[in-house]
Design a protein around this motif. Structure first.
Motif, PDB file in Angstrom:
ATOM      1  N   SER A 199       1.031  -1.161  -0.098  1.00  0.00           N
ATOM      2  CA  SER A 199      -0.014  -0.083  -0.047  1.00  0.00           C
ATOM      3  C   SER A 199       0.915   1.279  -0.011  1.00  0.00           C
ATOM      4  CB  SER A 199      -0.816   0.041   1.171  1.00  0.00           C
ATOM      5  OG  SER A 199      -0.157   0.113   2.414  1.00  0.00           O
ATOM      6  N   LEU A 200       0.347   2.462  -0.425  1.00  0.00           N
ATOM      7  CA  LEU A 200       1.356   3.537  -0.252  1.00  0.00           C
ATOM      8  C   LEU A 200       1.357   3.961   1.179  1.00  0.00           C
ATOM      9  CD1 LEU A 200       1.995   6.164  -1.838  1.00  0.00           C
ATOM     10  CD2 LEU A 200      -0.329   7.159  -1.383  1.00  0.00           C
ATOM     11  N   GLN A 201       0.681   3.865   1.884  1.00  0.00           N
ATOM     12  CA  GLN A 201       1.221   3.902   3.329  1.00  0.00           C
ATOM     13  C   GLN A 201       2.458   3.125   3.891  1.00  0.00           C
ATOM     14  OE1 GLN A 201      -1.777   3.134   6.586  1.00  0.00           O
ATOM     15  NE2 GLN A 201      -1.439   5.234   7.359  1.00  0.00           N
ATOM     16  N   SER A 202       2.703   1.729   3.352  1.00  0.00           N
ATOM     17  CA  SER A 202       3.587   0.872   3.950  1.00  0.00           C
ATOM     18  C   SER A 202       4.857   1.361   3.211  1.00  0.00           C
ATOM     19  CB  SER A 202       3.134  -0.755   3.455  1.00  0.00           C
ATOM     20  OG  SER A 202       3.049  -0.780   2.091  1.00  0.00           O
ATOM     21  N   SER A 213      17.930  -0.240  15.774  1.00  0.00           N
ATOM     22  CA  SER A 213      16.676  -1.135  15.747  1.00  0.00           C
ATOM     23  C   SER A 213      16.186  -1.336  17.254  1.00  0.00           C
ATOM     24  CB  SER A 213      17.008  -2.489  15.334  1.00  0.00           C
ATOM     25  OG  SER A 213      15.930  -3.625  15.634  1.00  0.00           O
ATOM     26  N   PHE A 214      17.299  -1.428  18.320  1.00  0.00           N
ATOM     27  CA  PHE A 214      16.724  -1.501  19.735  1.00  0.00           C
ATOM     28  C   PHE A 214      16.039  -0.217  20.209  1.00  0.00           C
ATOM     29  CE2 PHE A 214      17.738  -0.780  24.175  1.00  0.00           C
ATOM     30  CZ  PHE A 214      17.046  -1.867  24.588  1.00  0.00           C
ATOM     31  N   ILE A 215      16.433   0.878  19.738  1.00  0.00           N
ATOM     32  CA  ILE A 215      15.990   2.111  20.001  1.00  0.00           C
ATOM     33  C   ILE A 215      14.567   2.209  19.530  1.00  0.00           C
ATOM     34  CG2 ILE A 215      16.055   4.576  19.706  1.00  0.00           C
ATOM     35  CD1 ILE A 215      19.274   4.500  19.745  1.00  0.00           C
ATOM     36  N   CYS A 216      14.335   1.843  18.477  1.00  0.00           N
ATOM     37  CA  CYS A 216      13.003   1.802  17.883  1.00  0.00           C
ATOM     38  C   CYS A 216      12.115   1.045  18.608  1.00  0.00           C
ATOM     39  CB  CYS A 216      13.066   1.515  16.405  1.00  0.00           C
ATOM     40  SG  CYS A 216      13.890   2.457  15.307  1.00  0.00           S
ATOM     41  N   ILE A 217      12.671  -0.168  18.870  1.00  0.00           N
ATOM     42  CA  ILE A 217      11.806  -1.228  19.669  1.00  0.00           C
ATOM     43  C   ILE A 217      11.379  -0.548  21.027  1.00  0.00           C
ATOM     44  CG2 ILE A 217      11.590  -3.591  20.653  1.00  0.00           C
ATOM     45  CD1 ILE A 217      13.132  -4.206  18.195  1.00  0.00           C
ATOM     46  N   TYR A 259       8.762  -0.680  11.537  1.00  0.00           N
ATOM     47  CA  TYR A 259       9.400  -0.887  10.074  1.00  0.00           C
ATOM     48  C   TYR A 259      10.709  -0.677  10.250  1.00  0.00           C
ATOM     49  CZ  TYR A 259       5.192  -1.555   7.202  1.00  0.00           C
ATOM     50  OH  TYR A 259       4.104  -2.031   6.385  1.00  0.00           O
ATOM     51  N   THR A 260      11.128   0.599  10.948  1.00  0.00           N
ATOM     52  CA  THR A 260      12.704   0.738  10.916  1.00  0.00           C
ATOM     53  C   THR A 260      13.362  -0.348  11.886  1.00  0.00           C
ATOM     54  OG1 THR A 260      11.977   2.995  10.753  1.00  0.00           O
ATOM     55  CG2 THR A 260      14.456   2.467  11.740  1.00  0.00           C
ATOM     56  N   GLY A 261      12.620  -0.825  12.874  1.00  0.00           N
ATOM     57  CA  GLY A 261      13.316  -1.974  13.679  1.00  0.00           C
ATOM     58  C   GLY A 261      13.674  -3.033  12.970  1.00  0.00           C
ATOM     59  N   LEU A 262      12.742  -3.423  11.995  1.00  0.00           N
ATOM     60  CA  LEU A 262      12.719  -4.663  11.320  1.00  0.00           C
ATOM     61  C   LEU A 262      13.653  -4.523  10.165  1.00  0.00           C
ATOM     62  CD1 LEU A 262       8.735  -5.606  10.750  1.00  0.00           C
ATOM     63  CD2 LEU A 262      10.742  -6.989  12.129  1.00  0.00           C
ATOM     64  N   ALA A 271      12.234   3.708   6.774  1.00  0.00           N
ATOM     65  CA  ALA A 271      12.910   2.942   7.606  1.00  0.00           C
ATOM     66  C   ALA A 271      14.251   2.611   6.648  1.00  0.00           C
ATOM     67  CB  ALA A 271      12.372   1.592   7.670  1.00  0.00           C
ATOM     68  N   VAL A 272      14.112   2.712   5.601  1.00  0.00           N
ATOM     69  CA  VAL A 272      15.231   2.394   4.568  1.00  0.00           C
ATOM     70  C   VAL A 272      16.458   3.412   4.583  1.00  0.00           C
ATOM     71  CG1 VAL A 272      16.357   2.218   2.299  1.00  0.00           C
ATOM     72  CG2 VAL A 272      14.456   0.493   3.099  1.00  0.00           C
ATOM     73  N   ILE A 273      15.837   4.836   4.623  1.00  0.00           N
ATOM     74  CA  ILE A 273      16.727   6.204   4.846  1.00  0.00           C
ATOM     75  C   ILE A 273      17.589   5.812   5.772  1.00  0.00           C
ATOM     76  CG2 ILE A 273      16.660   8.581   5.014  1.00  0.00           C
ATOM     77  CD1 ILE A 273      14.541   8.417   2.758  1.00  0.00           C
ATOM     78  N   LEU A 274      16.847   5.674   7.128  1.00  0.00           N
ATOM     79  CA  LEU A 274      17.417   5.755   8.436  1.00  0.00           C
ATOM     80  C   LEU A 274      18.320   4.718   8.503  1.00  0.00           C
ATOM     81  CD1 LEU A 274      14.071   6.298  10.568  1.00  0.00           C
ATOM     82  CD2 LEU A 274      16.259   8.045  10.162  1.00  0.00           C
TER      83      LEU A 274
END
Length: 213
Positions: A3-6, A99-103, A131-134, A13-16
């Motif tokens: 979807s556009l949202q995902s 990833s840990f910070i996001c979680i 998404y960023t964590g994953l 997430a990729v950029i970060l």
């Protein structure tokens, strides 16, 4: 079908993940005496300085990809092998830390601001963290595969004698073919996916322990 949202969440997430990874390489190399990355403007979180378009596509589709390598000059290090090991580790470690910070932030919001998570802004923030964590975990794990040009090869090959080390670290045609084969056949999707799931669960366990769940 995304979807556009995902897609928006994935791009953020990729950029970060990509920017943190490459900036970490450059920073550690700089701290160890190598000014190359700084001189080329790579000590930056600007994604356009780090993006590799093929790696970006793979990361968006598969969850595992790569960015444009930060240039380093091991001649500046007191010990070339040691410097390369620490510089190579820096990217994946930065990804795991992100990833840990996001979680942690996700579960902190869940515990202390559940009403906020029900709002449109909260929904966006919580999904971006998820998404960023994953993605960041997957990116870190992928880059630890010991096949050139990934970071894992620089770490593993450092245990070889000098003559073989420099031969392997420069890569060889069969290594490039192996790398492409592993990427496009998807043979590593399942084991890497399992590793990512286990690492995410570990981060969740630590975050919940700290937050008192």
């Amino acid at each position: 079908m995304f979807s556009l949202q995902s897609i928006v969440y994935l791009v953020i997430a990729v950029i970060l993940s990509m920017s943190i990874h490459e900036t970490a390489h450059g920073l550690v190399s700089y701290w160890m005496g190598d000014p190359t990355a700084k001189l080329e403007g790579r000590l930056s979180l600007n994604p356009f300085k780090h993006v590799d378009w093929l790696g970006l596509v793979c990361l968006l589709i598969c969850g595992f990809g790569w960015a444009k390598p930060v240039p380093i000059d091991a001649r500046y290090y007191k010990d070339a092998k040691t410097g390369i090991i620490w510089t190579s580790f820096a990217g994946p470690v930065a990804n795991f830390l992100l990833s840990f910070i996001c979680i942690f932030l996700f579960y902190a919001l869940y515990k202390f601001a559940p009403q906020f998570m029900m709002t449109s802004v909260g929904y966006f923030v919580s999904n971006t963290l998820t998404y960023t964590g994953l993605i960041s975990t997957g990116f870190g794990i992928f880059n630890l595969i010991p096949v050139p040009p990934l970071d894992g090869s620089k770490i593993l090959f450092s245990f070889l004698p000098d003559d073989k080390y420099y031969k392997f670290i420069d890569g060889a045609p069969w290594m490039n073919i192996l790398f492409i084969f592993l990427i496009f056949t998807g043979l590593l999707d399942y084991p890497l996916g399992m590793l990512r799931s286990n690492m995410i669960q570990f981060f969740e366990m630590i975050a919940k322990m700290i937050l008192g769940f």
